[in-house]
Design a protein around this motif. Structure first.
Motif, PDB file in Angstrom:
ATOM      1  N   THR A   1      -2.606 -22.274 -14.454  1.00  0.00           N
ATOM      2  CA  THR A   1      -2.517 -22.190 -16.061  1.00  0.00           C
ATOM      3  C   THR A   1      -2.514 -20.807 -16.383  1.00  0.00           C
ATOM      4  OG1 THR A   1      -4.880 -22.094 -15.765  1.00  0.00           O
ATOM      5  CG2 THR A   1      -3.926 -24.274 -16.299  1.00  0.00           C
ATOM      6  N   GLY A   2      -2.347 -19.520 -15.800  1.00  0.00           N
ATOM      7  CA  GLY A   2      -2.267 -18.266 -15.889  1.00  0.00           C
ATOM      8  C   GLY A   2      -3.575 -17.663 -16.464  1.00  0.00           C
ATOM      9  N   GLN A   3      -4.653 -18.330 -16.249  1.00  0.00           N
ATOM     10  CA  GLN A   3      -5.968 -17.722 -16.695  1.00  0.00           C
ATOM     11  C   GLN A   3      -6.532 -16.860 -15.536  1.00  0.00           C
ATOM     12  OE1 GLN A   3      -6.878 -18.808 -19.601  1.00  0.00           O
ATOM     13  NE2 GLN A   3      -5.899 -20.913 -19.748  1.00  0.00           N
ATOM     14  N   PHE A   4      -5.647 -15.653 -15.282  1.00  0.00           N
ATOM     15  CA  PHE A   4      -6.342 -14.767 -14.395  1.00  0.00           C
ATOM     16  C   PHE A   4      -5.770 -13.583 -14.806  1.00  0.00           C
ATOM     17  CE2 PHE A   4      -2.486 -13.975 -11.706  1.00  0.00           C
ATOM     18  CZ  PHE A   4      -1.385 -15.013 -12.343  1.00  0.00           C
ATOM     19  N   GLN A   5      -6.279 -12.213 -13.700  1.00  0.00           N
ATOM     20  CA  GLN A   5      -5.497 -11.220 -13.788  1.00  0.00           C
ATOM     21  C   GLN A   5      -4.897 -10.764 -12.494  1.00  0.00           C
ATOM     22  OE1 GLN A   5      -9.028  -8.511 -15.492  1.00  0.00           O
ATOM     23  NE2 GLN A   5      -7.479  -8.358 -17.340  1.00  0.00           N
ATOM     24  N   MET A   6      -5.649 -10.825 -11.555  1.00  0.00           N
ATOM     25  CA  MET A   6      -5.264 -10.653 -10.161  1.00  0.00           C
ATOM     26  C   MET A   6      -5.469 -11.505  -9.396  1.00  0.00           C
ATOM     27  SD  MET A   6      -4.825  -6.447  -9.680  1.00  0.00           S
ATOM     28  CE  MET A   6      -6.598  -6.052  -9.614  1.00  0.00           C
ATOM     29  N   VAL A   7      -4.887 -12.111  -8.340  1.00  0.00           N
ATOM     30  CA  VAL A   7      -5.105 -13.167  -7.275  1.00  0.00           C
ATOM     31  C   VAL A   7      -4.359 -12.643  -5.951  1.00  0.00           C
ATOM     32  CG1 VAL A   7      -5.001 -15.450  -6.487  1.00  0.00           C
ATOM     33  CG2 VAL A   7      -5.295 -14.853  -8.909  1.00  0.00           C
ATOM     34  N   ASP A   8      -5.270 -12.933  -4.921  1.00  0.00           N
ATOM     35  CA  ASP A   8      -4.765 -12.610  -3.587  1.00  0.00           C
ATOM     36  C   ASP A   8      -4.503 -14.029  -3.122  1.00  0.00           C
ATOM     37  OD1 ASP A   8      -3.900 -11.840  -1.165  1.00  0.00           O
ATOM     38  OD2 ASP A   8      -5.430 -10.618  -0.568  1.00  0.00           O
ATOM     39  N   GLU A   9      -3.128 -14.281  -2.903  1.00  0.00           N
ATOM     40  CA  GLU A   9      -2.790 -15.800  -2.331  1.00  0.00           C
ATOM     41  C   GLU A   9      -1.464 -15.698  -1.337  1.00  0.00           C
ATOM     42  OE1 GLU A   9      -2.909 -18.861  -2.356  1.00  0.00           O
ATOM     43  OE2 GLU A   9      -4.258 -19.657  -3.557  1.00  0.00           O
TER      44      GLU A   9
END
Lengths: 305, 330, 550, 324
Positions: C421-429
């Motif tokens: 949903t785009g509710q993030f700043q940075m994600v390590d995936e």
């Protein structure tokens, strides 16, 4: 609660008046100190609190310093070895003491406050409110805590220490509430409470000035019990990966050690040390509680004094 | 019978609270269960077919009905022990997975609870009898220490030294790999062999509570007038006197027995994880790490059910042991 | 509970027939044929195994991959194709694909395998969309069989989709036709074309025995596969270090010391690189919407430290191109890679941030647009210990530049949901897929993204670029290799200059094996397949390569 | 002269023995009496006779199941007090002196605190004025110099000193009636008489208008009480002027009580430890005379019919079939 055995000097009319609460604390500490087991507990606890306050100063290295050889066993430079990321385990142990003890005491505090609110209300009032509160208390007393915590923690949106503290705190009050309720319902019929009512004191004042001081030892015993329970539960949750692994604490150390196969790798210090710290810290709480058992149960008095 | 009815009402009330909590927790928490499922059922980073999404939603019974109607539906399902389908063991039902795991936990927890109760209570009697002697000091201090152990930590260390280094016990599982569950002497011995170390760690970590409780009860009972009277009347045989006291002192411990069951179950959860014992605790752990929410909730309810039924049973046992309760006056 | 009783009863019978012996620890004991079974750990038993060999159910046992077969086996490392149940294929046009089916293949029930089975398999997915987890029918319009040919007609051109068609498990029409709901079918007695068939099953292990009717019987030298349920990592580590398992595919911390050192002559691990762990940044937000900031990130993060201290040295830093080294063959331009080499350079990162116009305060904190210190969140799922450790390193690296990064570890599904949903700043995936085009399509295609608040299938960072879409489309709509390479290089250039995401380090195919009982394992010298025993369809190649030690 | 202050009219108090028992225990059964100005009424009976319950009903700590209290001066019924929830402010006109001075004072509160609470609550004084008033009260109960006692805590005082504090606290509310529940039984024998005289003097000084003296000890009633009411298992069995009751007991139970008083000349045992068969509460007779099972003069009628209290000479009341 026939416990007024403390003799205070009676040197004339100039005895400075201590506030009632100070009197209560003084009595409790004196009684604890007289009991050998609780004295040992107090000393141990003091050591842990000291390390918790000064851990970051005592630690030989910074816990953020990951410049050492990774997954090393104990050595002269690193008494307990290093982590898989190259941090000094001994430093983590010292620094982690603070958050572990804060977790333990915060859980104890939350559980005790809830236990007091619910237990004392339930013991002081009669009728339907007491029935409802007692029912809730008994239900949560029977409800197995850890599974409930696991369910709660795994649904929680983020994993952090504060959340764990609140979740554990909010599920560990019933035992204390039950004990306090029965104590209040006994104290409520005491002569000095009746006297205070005849003297026109309000219920709140009676609770604070007459009833609470007389059950402080129970409250503290409940606090210590909840603190121990809270530490063990929080450590269990952290071990299962439901805590905040970035927070250096004894529980997260065990989590990382287990995930890095510490024992297989010969890094026994990494597993043994946090576990032993938990057990010894917990033991200090249990030992102090021996003293409280004796305050609230005169028949146990005379143990190893 | 009124006592029985009261306890039964309590049992039902507690169950209802547990079921309702179980219903509310996932629905009050943020996050969308459907997206969890999608993440599970669709390959990551692969295109998603909207028709497939819908098909999976329907298949898993994701409901968009109102909370109240979901609640009624949920109650109906729980009563029939229908907890839906497990995500990780799909298409097996949660009931099936629990059915596989529950007997092992009941065996392990049951056995270790009974052992720890017997050993702890026995040592408690001993400690009270030899109060302030060497035995008492050692036993009580030691139990203060074991009481503060994290169960799983003790299990970790035990499995490493006794199973890995010394190979005295199997590393994992409830029975040897390559055998099938049958009712034969060999298999039962094998199960005991596998269950011994997990049970031992639970017993050692949990018996301290019984010990301290029993010791306190004994000391209290020893101070009761009727005991003093009995002693004065010349009940000289210390053993008989001891048994006389112990029988009365054990009563509060029986209620404690039921209460503490919840703690033992909690301890066994972590122990099962360490030993990969195929019980309900290990299943719960896996449900948690795999986000298998239906399984997790089903297991939670089953654990609650077991603990409160055990409580109820202990209440009934208490009636049998303590005649005062039987006459309805306790 | 009923099932359990049935199981008990059947095993009692088995005992009387002398099949399931009560021998303790039968592990690696010689079988009657004189050759040891192949002992593997591939499935997580949580807490026990559940019997399910239906290849379309995501929770099926890995053993299904050793029984059901695809039309083509495609090496997951380098895309090399081996004809399997099909002997050849041909793009008649970009909308028509024809496979020629191998003759002489028999199902394990003795009936011949036909093109009709293949067509049935794909049409079953159309009928039950829940089976179609690769969304084949988004592009297909029909699948028909005639003689030994199967014809796939496309409604939308998608040449790369060949991969998913070729590697689909082919099932037996007669068997699956009788199944009322194949989505919840557990397929405990599969009818297969593959090298193994089911022998025994208990919640702790199952065994597969060699299929006597297998079409490449001469290549199978394994009489039996014994698959032991994986329990905890620690316990499995202990088992493999004692040589009780021939093949295991899991993360083993410090395996040089905890595994290989126990028997260096026979214990090995070859873990080739797969698609990379990637830093997703929300491109709709400041500061990630500025390419200078993204470049600064690529320079600021010490990938060397991540792979050495966060990943036990198993991994290597990822190239900004997103493609693993094994997949760069024929798809990459080495000149480009050299030109845009984002190696660790904090000074350059600081310079780029300054170029953006970001100032520092007296405490050395970088200030955002609103004049407040720049504070970002970095999420990764709870329980992924190594990635969490990596994130902590990233947080430390960025702290040196004056950026505060809070590492958060919510449940995996929460992270997924936040990403979608785009509710993030940075994600390590993890990012990327088995084949290069799929990697770029998933991460960069505007068809795979969605507005903030709506679930995006895989373009989580929300990269929207017409040029990118055009290149993706050019690749997908041609079978011409030269044209495909052109498109690929164009896509790489976008990755290298625009940095929609920042790849960190390549994931690996986990692998531990012993040569105590079998040899012929894939190695760096002979990378004929991805080595992990969960690798589909690669492990069919491994099983046809293994030879027993005398 | 004999002006009624408070009249108690037919009060009955039943307790549910516990939640599961159907038979309630009758602690007080239809008891009436009047407290007169300047007079002390002694309430005598063995433990469990309901005398303490009557005292607690007077103070409002408990409310009667039936019957009422009536203030003679205003005609105000105090019966509705029972409808109030427990724990509310009490009627300050009745104060209490407790049996155990150790239990009646909170060990954690100073004497000053305990004494000034009623003053502050009822007299609406500020704390310094209340302190002065408290010093006066201490002087009234002959604890001098008062300043020396105010800052002490209960455990720093002797039993007798504590009981004086308890009395002072009862007076602090300026009560009309003081209920003294066994005020001397826990005290040293040497100071009992002195304490009883203090109470007598305080009444004479007008510190209170009337007093209810609860005791199991008939002899002490002789010192303090003008009138005596004898209770047996919640029932009034005999009432009259102290001298006439002690001199000429009419009810068999009163006689039994007097006989069991330790007499220097006649060796005997104190009443509390007389081995009367204690009856289980449920087994109490609901019909007939409560004393019948132990009565040496028991008649058939005693077992079937409850004896009415009948007036004798000199305002004497006796409830016995055998007394004609």
């Amino acid at each position: 609660m026939n416990t007024t055995t403390v003799q205070v000097s009676t040197n004339g009319s100039v005895t400075p008046t201590r506030p009632a609460w100070a009197e209560v604390w003084l009595m409790i500490i004196k009684t604890l100190w007289r009991n050998r087991k609780s004295r040992v507990g107090l000393i141990l606890l003091a050591v842990f609190v000291f390390v918790a306050c000064t851990g970051h100063l005592l630690a030989p290295y910074s816990v953020n310093d990951s410049s050492f050889a990774t997954s090393a066993g104990p050595s002269a430079r690193h008494w307990l070895g290093t982590t898989q990321a190259g941090q000094d385990v001994f430093s983590e142990l010292l620094v982690g003491t603070a958050s572990s003890i804060i977790t333990s005491f915060s859980v104890g505090a939350i559980a005790t406050i809830l236990a007091m609110l619910i237990g004392i209300t339930s013991g002081y009032v009669t009728g339907w409110l007491d029935d409802v509160l007692s029912f809730i208390t008994n239900v949560f007393l029977v409800m197995p805590g850890l599974p409930l915590l696991i369910v709660l923690a795994s649904y929680a949106p983020g994993k952090n220490l504060v959340l764990i503290i609140f979740i554990v705190g909010f599920t560990s009050w019933p035992w204390g509430a039950r004990v306090l309720r029965s104590q209040v319902s006994t104290l409520r019929t005491r002569d000095f409470v009746i006297a205070a009512r005849l003297a026109g004191d309000s219920s709140t004042r009676i609770l604070v000035r007459e009833i609470l001081p007389n059950m402080l030892s129970l409250v503290i015993a409940g606090f210590l019990g909840s603190a121990l329970f809270g530490l063990l539960t929080a450590v269990g949750l952290e071990f299962l990966g439901l805590g905040d692994p970035s927070q250096v604490s004894w529980g997260s150390m065990l989590y990382w050690a287990q995930n890095a196969g510490a024992l297989m790798n010969g890094q026994w210090g990494w597993i043994l040390a946090p576990g032993l710290c938990i057990a010894i810290f917990g033991m200090s709480l249990v030992l102090i509680n021996f003293g409280f058992d004796e305050i609230s149960n005169p028949r146990l008095r005379g143990d190893n004094e | 019978m009124r006592y029985f009815a009261r306890r039964f009402t309590f049992l039902i009330g507690t169950l209802w609270v547990a079921i309702t909590l179980n219903f509310l927790i996932p629905r009050l928490m943020p996050g969308n269960p459907a997206s969890v499922m999608m993440a599970k059922f669709m390959g990551r980073g692969q295109p998603i077919n909207p028709a497939a999404l819908h098909a999976i939603e329907v298949m898993l019974g994701i409901s968009h009905a109102s909370l109240m109607s979901q609640y009624w539906q949920y109650l109906g399902q729980v009563v029939r022990f229908n907890f839906g389908l497990s995500y990780t063991q799909f298409p097996y039902s949660v009931r099936y997975v629990i059915g596989q795991a529950l007997p092992w936990t009941l065996g392990l927890v049951g056995l270790s609870t009974i052992l720890s109760f017997i050993i702890g209570t026995g040592l408690g009697i001993l400690a009270a009898w030899r109060r302030n002697k060497m035995t008492d000091t050692i036993v009580t201090s030691l139990s203060a220490f074991t009481n503060a152990f994290p169960y799983f930590w003790f299990a970790l260390v035990a499995v490493y030294f006794l199973s890995f280094i010394h190979n005295w016990f199997p590393l994992t599982g409830a029975y040897a790999i390559g055998t099938s569950p049958t009712f034969s002497i060999g298999f039962i011995l094998d199960v005991i062999h596998h269950g011994f170390l997990p049970a031992l760690t639970i017993v050692i970590s949990s018996m301290g509570g019984w010990l301290l409780g029993m010791r306190n009860n004994m000391i209290n009972t020893l101070g009761e007038d009727y005991v003093l009277l009995a002693t004065a009347k010349g009940l000289k045989n210390r053993w008989v006197a001891g048994m006389y006291v112990a029988r009365n002192a054990i009563l509060p411990n029986i209620t404690g027995f039921a209460m503490a069951l919840g703690f033992v179950v909690a301890g066994s959860l972590l122990t099962e994880v360490v030993f990969a014992y195929p019980g309900i605790g290990y299943a719960l752990y896996n449900a948690v790490i795999n986000e298998d929410y239906p399984l997790m909730q089903g297991i939670f309810l089953i654990i609650v059910l077991c603990v409160i039924v055990a409580n109820f049973a202990a209440d009934l046992l208490y009636v049998l042991v303590d005649p005062r309760v039987r006459r309805g006056r306790a | 509970m009923l099932r359990r009783t049935a199981l008990l009863v059947s095993s009692v019978f088995a005992t009387t027939l002398g099949v399931g012996s009560m021998a303790m620890a039968s592990t690696n004991s010689s079988s009657s044929m004189g050759t040891s079974p192949l002992v593997i750990t591939a499935d997580y038993g949580s807490p026990g195994l559940t019997e399910n060999f239906n290849p379309y159910v995501s929770s099926h046992l890995v053993g299904a991959n050793y029984m059901y077969e695809p039309l083509y086996v495609v090496n997951s490392l380098n895309g090399q194709q081996t004809p399997w149940l099909a002997t050849s294929y041909k793009w008649v046009s970009t909308k028509k694909l024809v496979f020629t089916i191998r003759s002489g293949v028999k199902w394990s029930n003795g009936k011949p395998f036909t093109a009709q089975d293949v067509a049935f398999t794909f049409n079953l997915m159309k009928k039950f969309p829940a089976l179609d987890t690769n969304a084949l029918w988004q592009y297909l319009s029909s699948v028909t069989a005639s003689g030994n040919h199967v014809t796939f007609m496309f409604k939308t051109i998608n040449v790369p989709d060949w991969y998913y068609i070729a590697t689909t498990h082919i099932v037996n029409e007669a068997q699956f036709k009788a199944v009322k709901n194949p989505v919840t079918f557990t397929d405990t007695n599969p009818v297969v074309t593959g090298p193994f068939v089911v022998s025994t099953f208990t919640p702790q292990e199952y065994t597969l025995k060699a299929n006597p009717l297998y079409w490449q019987k001469n290549k199978i030298h394994i009489p039996e596969i014994e698959s032991i349920a994986l329990t905890t990592n620690t316990i499995t580590d202990e088992m493999i270090s004692q040589g009780k398992v021939d093949s295991s595919s899991q993360f083993v911390p410090n395996q040089q010391k905890t595994f290989i050192a126990h028997n260096p002559k026979h214990f090995f691990s070859w873990q080739p690189y797969a698609s990379p762990w990637t830093l997703y940044m929300n491109l709709t937000e400041f500061p990630f919407n500025n390419v200078l900031f993204r470049k600064a990130m690529a320079y600021a993060i010490n990938k060397e430290r991540i792979v050495k201290q966060g990943e036990y040295g198993y991994m290597i830093p990822s190239n900004q191109s997103l493609l693993p080294p094994t997949m760069q063959n024929g798809f990459t331009s080495s000149a480009l890679a050299k030109k845009y080499n984002y190696s660790y350079n904090p000074k350059m990162a600081a310079h780029l941030l300054a170029q953006m116009g970001l100032k520092k305060n007296s405490k050395g904190q970088l200030l955002g647009k609103n004049g407040k210190p720049l504070t970002l969140t970095l999420e990764t799922p709870a329980g992924w210990t190594d990635i969490i450790q990596d994130c902590q390193f990233i947080s430390q690296d960025l702290a040196k530049l004056g950026i505060t990064v809070h590492v958060q570890t919510p449940a995996a599904s929460t992270v997924t949901s936040n990403l979608q949903t785009g509710q993030f700043q940075m994600v390590d995936e993890g990012a990327g897929s088995v084949q290069p085009w799929f990697s770029y399509h998933a991460v960069l295609s505007s068809s795979e993204t969605a507005p903030i608040g709506t679930a995006a299938p895989s373009n989580y960072e929300r990269w929207k670029n017409a040029a990118t879409d055009k290149l993706l489309n050019e690749y997908a709509s041609t079978t011409n290799k030269a044209k495909q390479l052109q498109a690929m290089i164009g896509l790489q250039k976008i990755m290298l200059t625009q940095l929609p995401v920042v790849p960190l380090d390549y994931g690996v195919w986990w692998d531990q094996y012993t040569t105590l009982h079998y040899t012929g394992w894939p190695t760096a010298q002979d990378p004929y397949a991805a080595p992990s025993n969960y690798a589909w369809p690669d492990y069919l190649l491994v099983l046809t390569h293994l030879k027993p030690v005398n | 002269m004999d002006q009624t202050i408070l009249s108690v009219e037919g009060i009955t108090k039943t307790f549910a023995s516990n939640r599961r028992s159907r038979d309630p225990v009758i602690a007080v059964n239809n008891v009436s009496f009047s407290l007169l100005r300047g007079r002390v009424l002694g309430l005598v009976g063995e433990s469990g006779s309901g005398k303490t319950t009557i005292g607690r009903i007077l103070t409002g700590v408990e409310s009667p199941t039936h019957g009422s209290l009536k203030w003679a001066t205003t005609g105000e019924e105090s019966g509705q007090r029972g409808k109030r929830r427990e724990g509310r402010a009490q009627d300050r006109r009745v104060q209490m002196v407790f049996q155990d001075p150790y239990a009646a004072l909170n060990p954690f509160n100073s004497i000053k605190y305990s004494l000034t609470r009623p003053i502050i609550n009822y007299m609406k004084m500020n704390s310094s004025a209340a302190k002065t008033k408290a010093e006066e009260l201490l002087e009234t109960v002959r604890l001098t110099p008062p300043a020396m006692f105010l800052d002490k805590r209960p455990h720093e005082l002797s039993g007798g000193q504590r009981q004086r504090v308890v009395i002072a606290r009862a007076l602090a509310a300026a009560p009309k009636v003081v209920v003294a529940d066994e005020p001397v039984s826990m005290l040293d024998v040497s100071i009992r008489a002195e304490m009883l005289r203090l109470l007598r003097d305080l009444l004479a000084q007008g510190q209170m208008e009337s007093m209810l003296y609860i005791t199991h000890d008939l002899l002490s009633a002789r010192i303090l009480a003008d009138q005596v009411m004898v209770l047996y298992q919640g029932n009034m069995v005999e009432m009259g002027q102290t001298d006439s009751i002690l001199g000429q007991p009419m009810h068999p139970y009163t006689r039994l009580l007097l006989d069991s008083i330790p007499n220097p000349r006649r060796r005997g045992r104190p009443l509390e430890s007389v081995a009367f068969p204690q009856l289980q509460s449920e087994e109490r007779l609901t019909t007939g005379c409560a004393f019948a099972p132990r009565c040496p003069f028991v008649m058939d009628i005693c077992r079937t019919q409850r004896p009415e209290a009948r007036a004798r000479d000199e305002g004497r009341l006796v409830a016995c079939h055998a007394v004609e």
